[in-house]
Scaffold this motif. Structure first.
Motif, short mmCIF file in Angstrom:
data_model
loop_
_atom_site.label_atom_id
_atom_site.label_comp_id
_atom_site.label_asym_id
_atom_site.label_seq_id
_atom_site.Cartn_x
_atom_site.Cartn_y
_atom_site.Cartn_z
N TYR A 1 22.93 -24.76 -13.75
CA TYR A 1 22.10 -25.24 -12.46
C TYR A 1 22.39 -24.42 -10.98
O TYR A 1 23.52 -24.68 -10.54
CB TYR A 1 22.28 -26.66 -11.87
CG TYR A 1 22.16 -27.70 -13.30
CD1 TYR A 1 20.90 -27.84 -13.77
CD2 TYR A 1 23.08 -28.20 -13.97
CE1 TYR A 1 20.69 -28.82 -14.93
CE2 TYR A 1 23.01 -29.00 -15.17
CZ TYR A 1 21.90 -29.09 -15.57
OH TYR A 1 21.47 -30.19 -16.87
N ARG B 1 21.51 -24.43 -7.34
CA ARG B 1 20.95 -25.20 -6.32
C ARG B 1 21.51 -24.83 -5.10
O ARG B 1 22.11 -23.28 -5.15
CB ARG B 1 20.97 -26.46 -6.55
CG ARG B 1 20.37 -27.05 -7.71
CD ARG B 1 20.33 -28.46 -7.83
NE ARG B 1 19.86 -28.80 -9.09
CZ ARG B 1 19.61 -30.11 -9.70
NH1 ARG B 1 20.29 -31.11 -9.06
NH2 ARG B 1 19.26 -30.52 -10.92
N ARG C 1 26.42 -24.27 -6.44
CA ARG C 1 26.51 -24.15 -8.07
C ARG C 1 26.90 -25.43 -8.87
O ARG C 1 28.09 -25.69 -7.98
CB ARG C 1 27.26 -23.01 -8.36
CG ARG C 1 27.17 -22.54 -9.84
CD ARG C 1 27.99 -21.63 -10.10
NE ARG C 1 27.21 -20.28 -9.68
CZ ARG C 1 26.77 -19.38 -10.18
NH1 ARG C 1 27.04 -19.35 -11.60
NH2 ARG C 1 25.99 -18.36 -9.85
#
Length: 93
Positions: free
Chosen positions: A68, A70, A73
């Motif tokens: 992921y 975003r 991390r």
């Protein structure tokens, strides 16, 4: 096709061991959260470059994943990382 993962030795009591132990198979966590948990478990405070390097090594070796991206991390323990922790638990120093 060869695996892109790079082997890395994790030593008992190392920063990598502490970060793995603070990771979870089920709950992705930021690198900062992994470090906070590790410090609460007794890890000494390290500077940011040392933590970033340890996280990169664990990710490159396949012990942590970071699926992921975003604003921060998120890292997650892999099954291989779980196996490393299990070996430490089964064979105390």
């Amino acid at each position: 096709m060869p695996s892109p993962k790079q082997p890395h030795v994790v030593l008992r009591g190392s920063i990598e061991h502490a970060l793995l132990a603070s990771a979870s198979l089920d709950t992705p966590r930021t690198g900062r959260r992994l470090l906070v948990i590790a410090i609460h478990q007794g890890l000494k405070l390290y500077d940011d470059p040392t933590v970033a390097t340890a996280l990169r090594r664990l990710k490159a070796s396949g012990l942590l994943s970071a699926p992921y991206k975003r604003p921060a991390r998120l890292y997650q323990l892999t099954e291989q990382g779980q196996q490393v922790l299990q070996v430490f638990a089964e064979h105390p120093a």
